[in-house]
Design a protein around this motif. Structure first.
Motif, PDB file in Angstrom:
ATOM      1  N   ALA A  49      18.467   0.548  47.041  1.00 30.27           N
ATOM      2  CA  ALA A  49      18.867  -0.053  48.314  1.00 30.27           C
ATOM      3  C   ALA A  49      20.360   0.151  48.567  1.00 30.27           C
ATOM      4  CB  ALA A  49      18.512  -1.536  48.326  1.00 30.27           C
ATOM      5  N   VAL A  50      21.164   0.080  47.504  1.00 26.43           N
ATOM      6  CA  VAL A  50      22.597   0.372  47.630  1.00 26.43           C
ATOM      7  C   VAL A  50      22.793   1.818  48.064  1.00 26.43           C
ATOM      8  CG1 VAL A  50      24.753   0.643  46.331  1.00 26.43           C
ATOM      9  CG2 VAL A  50      23.367  -1.420  46.033  1.00 26.43           C
ATOM     10  N   ARG A  51      22.053   2.719  47.423  1.00 26.01           N
ATOM     11  CA  ARG A  51      22.172   4.135  47.787  1.00 26.01           C
ATOM     12  C   ARG A  51      21.741   4.363  49.235  1.00 26.01           C
ATOM     13  NH1 ARG A  51      25.263   7.115  47.037  1.00 26.01           N
ATOM     14  NH2 ARG A  51      25.031   7.447  44.814  1.00 26.01           N
ATOM     15  N   ALA A  52      20.680   3.723  49.650  1.00 26.78           N
ATOM     16  CA  ALA A  52      20.216   3.896  51.023  1.00 26.78           C
ATOM     17  C   ALA A  52      21.255   3.392  52.021  1.00 26.78           C
ATOM     18  CB  ALA A  52      18.890   3.167  51.228  1.00 26.78           C
ATOM     19  N   ALA A  53      21.901   2.265  51.700  1.00 20.67           N
ATOM     20  CA  ALA A  53      22.909   1.713  52.600  1.00 20.67           C
ATOM     21  C   ALA A  53      24.175   2.558  52.619  1.00 20.67           C
ATOM     22  CB  ALA A  53      23.239   0.284  52.185  1.00 20.67           C
ATOM     23  N   ALA A  54      24.519   3.133  51.472  1.00 17.57           N
ATOM     24  CA  ALA A  54      25.771   3.887  51.361  1.00 17.57           C
ATOM     25  C   ALA A  54      25.631   5.346  51.753  1.00 17.57           C
ATOM     26  CB  ALA A  54      26.297   3.793  49.926  1.00 17.57           C
ATOM     27  N   GLY A  55      24.430   5.874  51.721  1.00 12.51           N
ATOM     28  CA  GLY A  55      24.287   7.316  51.885  1.00 12.51           C
ATOM     29  C   GLY A  55      25.052   8.011  50.772  1.00 12.51           C
ATOM     30  N   ASP A  56      25.830   9.017  51.129  1.00 15.88           N
ATOM     31  CA  ASP A  56      26.639   9.724  50.131  1.00 15.88           C
ATOM     32  C   ASP A  56      28.059   9.175  50.042  1.00 15.88           C
ATOM     33  OD1 ASP A  56      24.595  11.458  49.417  1.00 15.88           O
ATOM     34  OD2 ASP A  56      25.087  12.885  51.016  1.00 15.88           O
ATOM     35  N   ASP A  57      28.319   8.013  50.660  1.00 20.27           N
ATOM     36  CA  ASP A  57      29.691   7.518  50.779  1.00 20.27           C
ATOM     37  C   ASP A  57      30.197   6.753  49.572  1.00 20.27           C
ATOM     38  OD1 ASP A  57      29.894   8.670  53.259  1.00 20.27           O
ATOM     39  OD2 ASP A  57      29.419   6.834  54.359  1.00 20.27           O
ATOM     40  N   LEU A  58      29.345   6.535  48.567  1.00 22.63           N
ATOM     41  CA  LEU A  58      29.776   5.844  47.351  1.00 22.63           C
ATOM     42  C   LEU A  58      29.249   6.572  46.118  1.00 22.63           C
ATOM     43  CD1 LEU A  58      29.287   1.989  47.909  1.00 22.63           C
ATOM     44  CD2 LEU A  58      31.451   3.211  47.676  1.00 22.63           C
ATOM     45  N   PHE A  59      30.085   6.643  45.093  1.00 25.13           N
ATOM     46  CA  PHE A  59      29.646   7.090  43.775  1.00 25.13           C
ATOM     47  C   PHE A  59      29.124   5.846  43.061  1.00 25.13           C
ATOM     48  CE2 PHE A  59      29.867   8.042  39.336  1.00 25.13           C
ATOM     49  CZ  PHE A  59      29.769   9.422  39.201  1.00 25.13           C
ATOM     50  N   VAL A  60      27.841   5.838  42.759  1.00 22.18           N
ATOM     51  CA  VAL A  60      27.210   4.675  42.132  1.00 22.18           C
ATOM     52  C   VAL A  60      27.115   4.900  40.628  1.00 22.18           C
ATOM     53  CG1 VAL A  60      25.142   3.244  42.018  1.00 22.18           C
ATOM     54  CG2 VAL A  60      25.917   4.147  44.231  1.00 22.18           C
ATOM     55  N   ASN A  61      27.854   4.087  39.878  1.00 20.32           N
ATOM     56  CA  ASN A  61      27.861   4.155  38.416  1.00 20.32           C
ATOM     57  C   ASN A  61      27.043   2.977  37.906  1.00 20.32           C
ATOM     58  OD1 ASN A  61      28.769   5.451  36.025  1.00 20.32           O
ATOM     59  ND2 ASN A  61      30.339   3.894  35.727  1.00 20.32           N
ATOM     60  N   ALA A  62      25.868   3.265  37.360  1.00 22.42           N
ATOM     61  CA  ALA A  62      24.944   2.222  36.936  1.00 22.42           C
ATOM     62  C   ALA A  62      25.231   1.812  35.497  1.00 22.42           C
ATOM     63  CB  ALA A  62      23.505   2.718  37.063  1.00 22.42           C
ATOM     64  N   ARG A  63      25.770   0.600  35.334  1.00 17.36           N
ATOM     65  CA  ARG A  63      26.050   0.119  33.978  1.00 17.36           C
ATOM     66  C   ARG A  63      24.760  -0.338  33.314  1.00 17.36           C
ATOM     67  NH1 ARG A  63      30.203  -4.728  32.363  1.00 17.36           N
ATOM     68  NH2 ARG A  63      28.365  -5.801  31.547  1.00 17.36           N
ATOM     69  N   ILE A  64      24.592   0.085  32.066  1.00 18.34           N
ATOM     70  CA  ILE A  64      23.396  -0.253  31.284  1.00 18.34           C
ATOM     71  C   ILE A  64      23.842  -1.129  30.120  1.00 18.34           C
ATOM     72  CG2 ILE A  64      21.419   0.646  30.023  1.00 18.34           C
ATOM     73  CD1 ILE A  64      21.812   3.312  31.462  1.00 18.34           C
ATOM     74  N   ASP A  65      23.330  -2.356  30.074  1.00 19.50           N
ATOM     75  CA  ASP A  65      23.836  -3.358  29.127  1.00 19.50           C
ATOM     76  C   ASP A  65      22.972  -3.533  27.881  1.00 19.50           C
ATOM     77  OD1 ASP A  65      25.910  -3.731  30.857  1.00 19.50           O
ATOM     78  OD2 ASP A  65      25.414  -5.784  31.413  1.00 19.50           O
ATOM     79  N   THR A  66      22.178  -2.514  27.561  1.00 18.79           N
ATOM     80  CA  THR A  66      21.294  -2.647  26.397  1.00 18.79           C
ATOM     81  C   THR A  66      22.069  -2.933  25.108  1.00 18.79           C
ATOM     82  OG1 THR A  66      21.303  -0.223  26.351  1.00 18.79           O
ATOM     83  CG2 THR A  66      19.356  -1.288  27.240  1.00 18.79           C
ATOM     84  N   TYR A  67      23.254  -2.354  24.971  1.00 17.52           N
ATOM     85  CA  TYR A  67      23.986  -2.511  23.713  1.00 17.52           C
ATOM     86  C   TYR A  67      24.695  -3.854  23.596  1.00 17.52           C
ATOM     87  CZ  TYR A  67      22.984   2.326  22.578  1.00 17.52           C
ATOM     88  OH  TYR A  67      22.335   3.510  22.279  1.00 17.52           O
ATOM     89  N   VAL A  68      24.694  -4.644  24.659  1.00 22.47           N
ATOM     90  CA  VAL A  68      25.280  -5.984  24.570  1.00 22.47           C
ATOM     91  C   VAL A  68      24.249  -7.085  24.809  1.00 22.47           C
ATOM     92  CG1 VAL A  68      27.629  -5.314  25.153  1.00 22.47           C
ATOM     93  CG2 VAL A  68      26.052  -5.827  26.992  1.00 22.47           C
ATOM     94  N   ARG A  69      23.096  -6.743  25.363  1.00 25.15           N
ATOM     95  CA  ARG A  69      22.098  -7.767  25.691  1.00 25.15           C
ATOM     96  C   ARG A  69      20.789  -7.607  24.933  1.00 25.15           C
ATOM     97  NH1 ARG A  69      25.712 -11.131  27.808  1.00 25.15           N
ATOM     98  NH2 ARG A  69      26.580 -10.399  29.794  1.00 25.15           N
ATOM     99  N   ASP A  70      20.445  -6.409  24.510  1.00 23.99           N
ATOM    100  CA  ASP A  70      19.166  -6.142  23.860  1.00 23.99           C
ATOM    101  C   ASP A  70      19.270  -6.503  22.381  1.00 23.99           C
ATOM    102  OD1 ASP A  70      16.803  -5.028  22.813  1.00 23.99           O
ATOM    103  OD2 ASP A  70      16.794  -3.453  24.317  1.00 23.99           O
ATOM    104  N   GLY A  71      18.286  -7.227  21.873  1.00 25.48           N
ATOM    105  CA  GLY A  71      18.317  -7.581  20.462  1.00 25.48           C
ATOM    106  C   GLY A  71      18.109  -6.398  19.544  1.00 25.48           C
ATOM    107  N   ASP A  72      17.567  -5.319  20.076  1.00 28.03           N
ATOM    108  CA  ASP A  72      17.313  -4.123  19.274  1.00 28.03           C
ATOM    109  C   ASP A  72      17.730  -2.894  20.076  1.00 28.03           C
ATOM    110  OD1 ASP A  72      16.436  -2.382  17.293  1.00 28.03           O
ATOM    111  OD2 ASP A  72      14.362  -2.379  18.028  1.00 28.03           O
ATOM    112  N   PRO A  73      19.031  -2.740  20.329  1.00 32.46           N
ATOM    113  CA  PRO A  73      19.469  -1.634  21.188  1.00 32.46           C
ATOM    114  C   PRO A  73      19.211  -0.277  20.533  1.00 32.46           C
ATOM    115  CG  PRO A  73      21.360  -2.640  20.118  1.00 32.46           C
ATOM    116  CD  PRO A  73      20.173  -3.501  19.794  1.00 32.46           C
ATOM    117  N   SER A  74      18.930   0.691  21.373  1.00 29.43           N
ATOM    118  CA  SER A  74      18.690   2.032  20.868  1.00 29.43           C
ATOM    119  C   SER A  74      18.920   3.016  22.003  1.00 29.43           C
ATOM    120  CB  SER A  74      17.255   2.178  20.353  1.00 29.43           C
ATOM    121  OG  SER A  74      16.341   2.159  21.448  1.00 29.43           O
ATOM    122  N   PRO A  75      19.163   4.277  21.687  1.00 27.57           N
ATOM    123  CA  PRO A  75      19.262   5.274  22.755  1.00 27.57           C
ATOM    124  C   PRO A  75      18.002   5.334  23.603  1.00 27.57           C
ATOM    125  CG  PRO A  75      20.083   6.183  20.689  1.00 27.57           C
ATOM    126  CD  PRO A  75      19.430   4.866  20.363  1.00 27.57           C
TER     127      PRO A  75
END
Length: 241
Positions: free
Chosen positions: A131-157
């Protein structure tokens, strides 16, 4: 500066030449980094919150955060990406409008729930990013933070890649597996197929080493602000010596 300029900085880079994005917390720090020759900046929510008198993730009013970002973007002539945490509960279209009004060309959006500190279900987060991408079109670089290594009890690649693939399909330009072990970066980058953002830390590999290990861009969270405060503390102590 344009989002096209910022997006292009992420592509065609040699492995040992990642994009290094210092994190300013005010106009003065932003100008220092630009004067040092950095081609772009990435504001850290933690440092801006501290400069405004708030704890990280503890309710910085969105209006104050966007105002701080706007002061920085107006003061420099390089692209600025903004860490907007989990979006402050704003609908995607309103979030995009406020980011663009503040003059930023990119955003970090994290997949932790600010109320529970638990990972958001990946499909739900992907829908928000789409939805962010649809609203922004190409006007924003969207960097999706992935919090598995701080929130997941068993983080892995594998868990990180699974999320990252959802976010890539939703239109993310890059992924940010925060605090991923450096030795996991190459596997994550290859598995997701997007530029990977890594955190630079004084006690870890150098930015160039992180680049050789798979990172396309390096940011520092609130680390540069903390190091600056440590130096200021030393100066303050010297005043009464």
């Amino acid at each position: 500066m344009s989002v096209e300029t910022f997006r292009a900085l992420h592509h065609g880079r040699a492995a040992g030449d990642p994009l290094i994005l210092p994190g300013p917390w005010d106009v003065a720090s932003a100008r220092v980094f630009v004067d040092a020759g950095f081609p772009a900046l990435a504001t850290p929510s933690m440092a801006i919150a501290a400069s405004l008198g708030y704890s990280d993730g503890q309710g910085t009013p969105p209006a104050e955060m966007f105002a701080a970002i706007a002061r920085i973007t107006r003061a420099v002539e390089v692209p600025v990406s903004a860490d907007v945490e989990a979006g402050y509960g704003l609908p995607p279209a309103e979030l995009v409008e406020r980011v663009l009004e503040a003059g930023a060309v990119g955003v970090n959006l994290e997949d932790s729930d600010p109320a529970t500190h638990a990972l958001v279900e990946p499909k739900r987060q992907a829908d928000y990013l789409a939805a962010v991408r649809a609203a922004a079109g190409d006007d924003l670089f969207v960097n999706a933070r992935i919090d598995t290594y701080v929130r997941d009890g068993d983080p892995s690649p594998d868990r990180t890649i699974e999320r990252g693939k959802h976010y890539a399909a939703a239109g993310a330009d890059g992924v940010y597996p925060i605090f991923a072990p450096p030795e996991h970066l190459r596997v994550i980058a290859d598995g997701i197929g997007l530029p990977v953002n890594a955190v630079g830390r004084p006690d870890g590999p150098s930015p160039r080493e992180l680049g050789r290990m798979g990172a396309t861009r390096i940011t520092f969270g609130g680390g540069l602000h903390l190091r600056t405060l440590a130096t200021l503390k030393t100066i303050a102590e010297q005043l009464t010596a």
